[in-house]
Structure formats: C-alpha cells, structure tokens
Design a protein around this motif. Structure first.
Motif, PDB file in Angstrom:
ATOM      1  N   LEU A 128       0.820  -1.200   0.000  1.00  0.00           N
ATOM      2  CA  LEU A 128       0.000   0.000   0.000  1.00  0.00           C
ATOM      3  C   LEU A 128       0.858   1.256   0.000  1.00  0.00           C
ATOM      4  CD1 LEU A 128      -2.804   1.326   0.220  1.00  0.00           C
ATOM      5  CD2 LEU A 128      -2.650   1.064   2.703  1.00  0.00           C
ATOM      6  N   SER A 129       0.653   2.108  -0.992  1.00  0.00           N
ATOM      7  CA  SER A 129       1.318   3.401  -1.110  1.00  0.00           C
ATOM      8  C   SER A 129       2.832   3.242  -1.247  1.00  0.00           C
ATOM      9  CB  SER A 129       0.950   4.305   0.063  1.00  0.00           C
ATOM     10  OG  SER A 129       1.343   5.644  -0.198  1.00  0.00           O
ATOM     11  N   GLN A 130       3.540   4.282  -0.859  1.00  0.00           N
ATOM     12  CA  GLN A 130       4.956   4.369  -1.208  1.00  0.00           C
ATOM     13  C   GLN A 130       5.872   3.724  -0.178  1.00  0.00           C
ATOM     14  OE1 GLN A 130       6.286   8.350  -1.861  1.00  0.00           O
ATOM     15  NE2 GLN A 130       8.119   7.734  -2.940  1.00  0.00           N
ATOM     16  N   ILE A 131       6.715   2.804  -0.659  1.00  0.00           N
ATOM     17  CA  ILE A 131       7.896   2.325   0.049  1.00  0.00           C
ATOM     18  C   ILE A 131       9.025   2.477  -0.973  1.00  0.00           C
ATOM     19  CG2 ILE A 131       8.965   0.402   1.317  1.00  0.00           C
ATOM     20  CD1 ILE A 131       6.287  -0.723   1.904  1.00  0.00           C
ATOM     21  N   SER A 132      10.257   2.467  -0.572  1.00  0.00           N
ATOM     22  CA  SER A 132      11.344   2.687  -1.521  1.00  0.00           C
ATOM     23  C   SER A 132      11.305   1.660  -2.656  1.00  0.00           C
ATOM     24  CB  SER A 132      12.700   2.618  -0.810  1.00  0.00           C
ATOM     25  OG  SER A 132      13.017   1.284  -0.465  1.00  0.00           O
ATOM     26  N   THR A 133      11.729   2.103  -3.826  1.00  0.00           N
ATOM     27  CA  THR A 133      11.761   1.214  -4.992  1.00  0.00           C
ATOM     28  C   THR A 133      12.640  -0.003  -4.727  1.00  0.00           C
ATOM     29  OG1 THR A 133      11.357   3.053  -6.519  1.00  0.00           O
ATOM     30  CG2 THR A 133      12.407   1.087  -7.439  1.00  0.00           C
ATOM     31  N   GLU A 134      13.764   0.202  -4.045  1.00  0.00           N
ATOM     32  CA  GLU A 134      14.669  -0.917  -3.733  1.00  0.00           C
ATOM     33  C   GLU A 134      13.973  -1.954  -2.859  1.00  0.00           C
ATOM     34  OE1 GLU A 134      16.762   2.516  -5.056  1.00  0.00           O
ATOM     35  OE2 GLU A 134      15.428   2.303  -3.312  1.00  0.00           O
ATOM     36  N   TYR A 135      13.199  -1.469  -1.887  1.00  0.00           N
ATOM     37  CA  TYR A 135      12.511  -2.397  -0.977  1.00  0.00           C
ATOM     38  C   TYR A 135      11.428  -3.171  -1.729  1.00  0.00           C
ATOM     39  CZ  TYR A 135      10.561  -4.238   3.338  1.00  0.00           C
ATOM     40  OH  TYR A 135      10.134  -5.093   4.329  1.00  0.00           O
ATOM     41  N   ILE A 136      10.652  -2.476  -2.538  1.00  0.00           N
ATOM     42  CA  ILE A 136       9.593  -3.145  -3.296  1.00  0.00           C
ATOM     43  C   ILE A 136      10.188  -4.196  -4.233  1.00  0.00           C
ATOM     44  CG2 ILE A 136       7.811  -2.812  -5.063  1.00  0.00           C
ATOM     45  CD1 ILE A 136       7.229  -0.095  -3.741  1.00  0.00           C
ATOM     46  N   ASN A 137      11.293  -3.861  -4.884  1.00  0.00           N
ATOM     47  CA  ASN A 137      11.927  -4.835  -5.780  1.00  0.00           C
ATOM     48  C   ASN A 137      12.496  -6.026  -5.021  1.00  0.00           C
ATOM     49  OD1 ASN A 137      11.363  -3.702  -8.301  1.00  0.00           O
ATOM     50  ND2 ASN A 137      13.090  -2.291  -8.176  1.00  0.00           N
ATOM     51  N   LYS A 138      12.908  -5.820  -3.768  1.00  0.00           N
ATOM     52  CA  LYS A 138      13.350  -6.952  -2.938  1.00  0.00           C
ATOM     53  C   LYS A 138      12.173  -7.897  -2.665  1.00  0.00           C
ATOM     54  CE  LYS A 138      16.144  -9.269  -0.124  1.00  0.00           C
ATOM     55  NZ  LYS A 138      16.544  -8.733   1.192  1.00  0.00           N
ATOM     56  N   VAL A 139      10.999  -7.302  -2.415  1.00  0.00           N
ATOM     57  CA  VAL A 139       9.785  -8.112  -2.225  1.00  0.00           C
ATOM     58  C   VAL A 139       9.476  -8.893  -3.499  1.00  0.00           C
ATOM     59  CG1 VAL A 139       7.291  -8.044  -1.842  1.00  0.00           C
ATOM     60  CG2 VAL A 139       8.804  -6.575  -0.477  1.00  0.00           C
ATOM     61  N   ILE A 140       9.496  -8.206  -4.635  1.00  0.00           N
ATOM     62  CA  ILE A 140       9.165  -8.844  -5.915  1.00  0.00           C
ATOM     63  C   ILE A 140      10.148  -9.961  -6.251  1.00  0.00           C
ATOM     64  CG2 ILE A 140       9.055  -8.419  -8.414  1.00  0.00           C
ATOM     65  CD1 ILE A 140       7.985  -5.599  -7.733  1.00  0.00           C
ATOM     66  N   SER A 141      11.415  -9.808  -5.839  1.00  0.00           N
ATOM     67  CA  SER A 141      12.449 -10.812  -6.147  1.00  0.00           C
ATOM     68  C   SER A 141      12.173 -12.162  -5.495  1.00  0.00           C
ATOM     69  CB  SER A 141      13.831 -10.306  -5.719  1.00  0.00           C
ATOM     70  OG  SER A 141      13.952 -10.286  -4.305  1.00  0.00           O
ATOM     71  N   THR A 142      11.278 -12.201  -4.509  1.00  0.00           N
ATOM     72  CA  THR A 142      10.930 -13.488  -3.879  1.00  0.00           C
ATOM     73  C   THR A 142      10.106 -14.369  -4.819  1.00  0.00           C
ATOM     74  OG1 THR A 142       8.864 -12.633  -2.916  1.00  0.00           O
ATOM     75  CG2 THR A 142      10.887 -12.409  -1.592  1.00  0.00           C
ATOM     76  N   GLY A 143       9.550 -13.769  -5.874  1.00  0.00           N
ATOM     77  CA  GLY A 143       8.726 -14.533  -6.809  1.00  0.00           C
ATOM     78  C   GLY A 143       7.272 -14.640  -6.404  1.00  0.00           C
ATOM     79  N   ILE A 144       6.908 -14.063  -5.273  1.00  0.00           N
ATOM     80  CA  ILE A 144       5.516 -14.089  -4.820  1.00  0.00           C
ATOM     81  C   ILE A 144       4.733 -13.027  -5.591  1.00  0.00           C
ATOM     82  CG2 ILE A 144       3.965 -13.868  -2.836  1.00  0.00           C
ATOM     83  CD1 ILE A 144       6.386 -14.496  -1.035  1.00  0.00           C
ATOM     84  N   PRO A 145       3.584 -13.376  -6.186  1.00  0.00           N
ATOM     85  CA  PRO A 145       2.787 -12.384  -6.922  1.00  0.00           C
ATOM     86  C   PRO A 145       2.518 -11.143  -6.063  1.00  0.00           C
ATOM     87  CG  PRO A 145       1.903 -14.578  -7.289  1.00  0.00           C
ATOM     88  CD  PRO A 145       2.961 -14.716  -6.230  1.00  0.00           C
ATOM     89  N   THR A 146       2.770  -9.962  -6.624  1.00  0.00           N
ATOM     90  CA  THR A 146       2.688  -8.713  -5.868  1.00  0.00           C
ATOM     91  C   THR A 146       1.911  -7.660  -6.641  1.00  0.00           C
ATOM     92  OG1 THR A 146       4.818  -9.154  -4.791  1.00  0.00           O
ATOM     93  CG2 THR A 146       4.052  -6.878  -4.789  1.00  0.00           C
ATOM     94  N   VAL A 147       1.049  -6.937  -5.933  1.00  0.00           N
ATOM     95  CA  VAL A 147       0.289  -5.838  -6.524  1.00  0.00           C
ATOM     96  C   VAL A 147       0.501  -4.590  -5.675  1.00  0.00           C
ATOM     97  CG1 VAL A 147      -2.034  -4.930  -6.959  1.00  0.00           C
ATOM     98  CG2 VAL A 147      -1.471  -7.271  -7.631  1.00  0.00           C
ATOM     99  N   LEU A 148       0.794  -3.464  -6.353  1.00  0.00           N
ATOM    100  CA  LEU A 148       0.947  -2.185  -5.673  1.00  0.00           C
ATOM    101  C   LEU A 148      -0.395  -1.460  -5.648  1.00  0.00           C
ATOM    102  CD1 LEU A 148       4.249  -0.851  -7.320  1.00  0.00           C
ATOM    103  CD2 LEU A 148       3.976  -2.528  -5.488  1.00  0.00           C
ATOM    104  N   VAL A 149      -0.664  -0.783  -4.537  1.00  0.00           N
ATOM    105  CA  VAL A 149      -1.904  -0.027  -4.385  1.00  0.00           C
ATOM    106  C   VAL A 149      -1.550   1.438  -4.153  1.00  0.00           C
ATOM    107  CG1 VAL A 149      -4.103   0.136  -3.163  1.00  0.00           C
ATOM    108  CG2 VAL A 149      -2.898  -2.064  -3.251  1.00  0.00           C
ATOM    109  N   ASP A 150      -1.979   2.318  -5.063  1.00  0.00           N
ATOM    110  CA  ASP A 150      -1.714   3.756  -4.967  1.00  0.00           C
ATOM    111  C   ASP A 150      -0.224   4.072  -5.073  1.00  0.00           C
ATOM    112  OD1 ASP A 150      -2.770   6.392  -4.757  1.00  0.00           O
ATOM    113  OD2 ASP A 150      -2.057   6.515  -2.690  1.00  0.00           O
ATOM    114  N   HIS A 151       0.494   3.322  -5.878  1.00  0.00           N
ATOM    115  CA  HIS A 151       1.909   3.621  -6.107  1.00  0.00           C
ATOM    116  C   HIS A 151       2.380   2.889  -7.361  1.00  0.00           C
ATOM    117  CE1 HIS A 151       5.980   4.838  -5.326  1.00  0.00           C
ATOM    118  NE2 HIS A 151       6.407   3.593  -5.310  1.00  0.00           N
ATOM    119  N   HIS A 152       3.301   3.519  -8.087  1.00  0.00           N
ATOM    120  CA  HIS A 152       3.969   2.865  -9.207  1.00  0.00           C
ATOM    121  C   HIS A 152       5.265   3.602  -9.482  1.00  0.00           C
ATOM    122  CE1 HIS A 152       1.974   5.598 -12.523  1.00  0.00           C
ATOM    123  NE2 HIS A 152       2.162   6.257 -11.397  1.00  0.00           N
ATOM    124  N   HIS A 153       6.125   2.975 -10.284  1.00  0.00           N
ATOM    125  CA  HIS A 153       7.418   3.569 -10.624  1.00  0.00           C
ATOM    126  C   HIS A 153       7.943   2.868 -11.869  1.00  0.00           C
ATOM    127  CE1 HIS A 153      11.723   4.553 -10.396  1.00  0.00           C
ATOM    128  NE2 HIS A 153      11.360   5.599  -9.684  1.00  0.00           N
TER     129      HIS A 153
END
Length: 339
Positions: A128-153
């Motif tokens: 939900l909303s903004q967290i650092s791009t590096e942190y979000i990409n660390k989450v995505i790197s786990t391979g778990i399906p991920t959806v951002l809410v009210d944020h994109h980059h």
C-alpha cells in the motif's frame, strides 16, 4: 460418487461456449460483466470448484495474503484505513487469511522483509502506497505475486491499482477556471509521491489547455503539511492568487486557516480546491470543494487484480486506473471582480 462439475457442464447449462466460461472464471476479458456474473452464479450453484481452491483443499490449508505499508502510510488512518478495510473484507470473503505488517525506516534502509514474505508463507502480496523502490523490488524478487496499491514507478515491474490523479486535478483546476479564476496557486510536495507529481501535471495541463500561463510565484512544489510553513508562504507573496489548488485535504485545510488568519475570506476573496474527499474537507469552514476517490473500490480492485495475478503469473503487468470525481462545496465561488 458425486460427479465433478466441469467448465463444460457450466457451458452446457448456459448454452454458451466453454471458452466464455473459462474467460469469466479466470477474470479475463472477452465477456460482458453481466455474462461474467451469470457464469459465476451458475458455477457456484452447481458446486464448481476453482483449480486453486481444489489445490488448497488438498493441501489442507487456506491461502494467505501479505499486506505491507510504511509506518507513515499506516498513520494516515482516514485515507488508507478505508482502503485497508476494503482489502481485508475482500480477502476474507475469498476464504483467505490476511497477514499485516508495517515497515519502519530501519527495515526499509536495510531491506529487511517480514518473516511471512522471507519464508514464503503467503500466496500473494499487496503493498500500500509508497515504500522505496529498492525495498519493493526486494519483495518482488521473492517470486511471490505482488500488486501495488496507490503507487507505481518505472523501475518496478508489478501490477498496480491507481487513481487517475492527472485527470482528477484537471477537473479541480478546470472548475476554478470556469469560475473566472486566472491566478491559481498550486500547493503540494511533488517529491513526496508519484500521486502528487501527477496532480501537479494535471494542474499544469488544465492551465495550458485554457491558455493560462503558470505563474512561478504561485507554485509551491515543496509544501510541507505544517501551518507555519503555509502561513509563511502566504505572507511572503507580493500579491495574492484568487484560487488555490492543494494536492490533499490536509493542505487545503491549512491554506483555508492561514488565509483567514491573514484576513482573506473564503470563498469571497479566494477559492480553494483540494483532493481526496477526506474528513478535513468536510469539517472545514466553509466545507472544501475536493476530488473524491472511491476507496472501497480501490481495495476491492487491488484484491481482484492480485487473485488474477496468482492464477496468471506469466501475463503482462497491468496498471488499473480508477477515475475520480469532483465534489463541489462552499469553498469555491466566482473570482472577485478586479477593481
């Protein structure tokens, strides 16, 4: 032994193609919303089980969804709280558990993931909303399906559910222009989030389309949500704008308060438009004209997109853009006539 209901059985019952049934049950385009709902209803009545549901039953567990946001995001309870409640309601309705954790500054800087993500204990993740791009990409790197809410980059490869900030801001500024305002101030910290940057772009777009040159002295792009900051900005202006567009209701509330401290009456001498349709826009005196976001729909569409992604991991990423609407209240009026 009871026969297992198939997609073909549902198609035969409705006298439609199996492909239409498949598209509807998998959330894909190609069928109307009315047909989709009819197919889902008949599937439920016939006892059809989705492949994902059969797999979970066989494993003897329900699914789990992870939900994370920064400490700062969770502190904005009026706005993001409504989105969270909608997400929780939708996840529970689908028979899954919701695991929630706020992410503090230390976790962001050191890229420390919650244990339920690190250990892959969840089937999908909502951010939900903004967290650092590096942190979000660390989450995505786990391979778990991920959806951002009210944020994109641009550097984040993930699905996202967003509101159309540009067009929402455009509608607000257009409203002011139609009230004969030409000196329209912008107030917001555009570096804070992509949403605020997009609202600034919508402000400029409206001015440009109506042939109005933006005035630098009326553009406050580094505005902090503090009374002393807003008051100081207003006091240093050599001349006052006749209207103000603020990127959120908090700033709209502060501008209103500070203008009144300076003896400037709203809306007789200055009109104010803000964004979000939160509590502050409703308790302000006068009540603030604002841009409304359907927060319940925000949460629901985020969960729908995540469940679709969990079943369609190799499909291209999507950004769903939700429209917003202008709510006209007492804080806006025709521009005062120039003497």
């Amino acid at each position: 032994m009871k026969k297992k209901v198939t997609m073909q059985d549902i198609a035969d019952q409705l006298n439609i193609s199996k492909n239409s049934v498949s598209q509807a049950l998998r959330g894909k385009e190609g069928v109307s919303e009315e047909t989709r709902e009819r197919i889902k209803r008949v599937a439920e009545e016939m006892g059809y089980q989705y492949p994902g549901a059969r797999k979970q039953k066989k494993q003897g567990r329900t699914g789990n969804i992870g939900f994370i946001a920064s400490d700062l995001t969770f502190s904005f309870k009026n706005f993001f709280g409504e989105i969270y409640l909608s997400i929780e309601k939708e996840v529970v309705k689908r028979g899954m558990n919701l695991h929630i954790q706020s992410i503090n500054r230390e976790q962001q800087e050191n890229l420390i993931l919650p244990s339920f993500i690190e250990n892959k204990m969840v089937d999908g993740i909502l951010i939900l909303s903004q967290i650092s791009t590096e942190y979000i990409n660390k989450v995505i790197s786990t391979g778990i399906p991920t959806v951002l809410v009210d944020h994109h980059h641009p550097n984040i490869n993930a699905d996202a559910v967003l509101t159309n900030n540009r067009f929402g801001a455009y509608l607000a500024v257009q409203h002011l222009i139609e009230l004969n305002h030409r000196d329209i101030a912008f107030v917001g910290n555009v570096a804070y989030s992509p949403s605020y940057e997009e609202r600034y772009e919508g402000y400029l777009l409206a001015l440009r389309e109506y042939g109005i040159e933006p005035k630098e002295e009326f553009i406050f792009k580094k505005a902090e949500e503090k009374e002393e900051v807003i008051l100081q900005y207003i006091q240093q202006l050599k001349r006052q704008p006749t209207a103000w567009f603020c990127v959120n209701d908090g700033l709209g509330f502060l501008v209103n308060s500070c203008l009144r401290q300076q003896g400037i009456q709203v809306p007789e001498q200055a009109s104010i438009c803000s964004y979000d349709n939160g509590q502050l826009s409703k308790i302000s005196t006068p009540k603030t004209t604002t841009v409304d976001i359907d927060l319940e729909l925000y949460g629901r569409r985020a969960v729908e997109l995540l469940f679709w992604r969990m079943e369609n991991k190799n499909e291209p990423f999507q950004e769903i853009l939700l429209s917003s609407k202008l709510i006209k209240r007492e804080s806006t009026a025709f521009a005062p006539k120039q003497s």
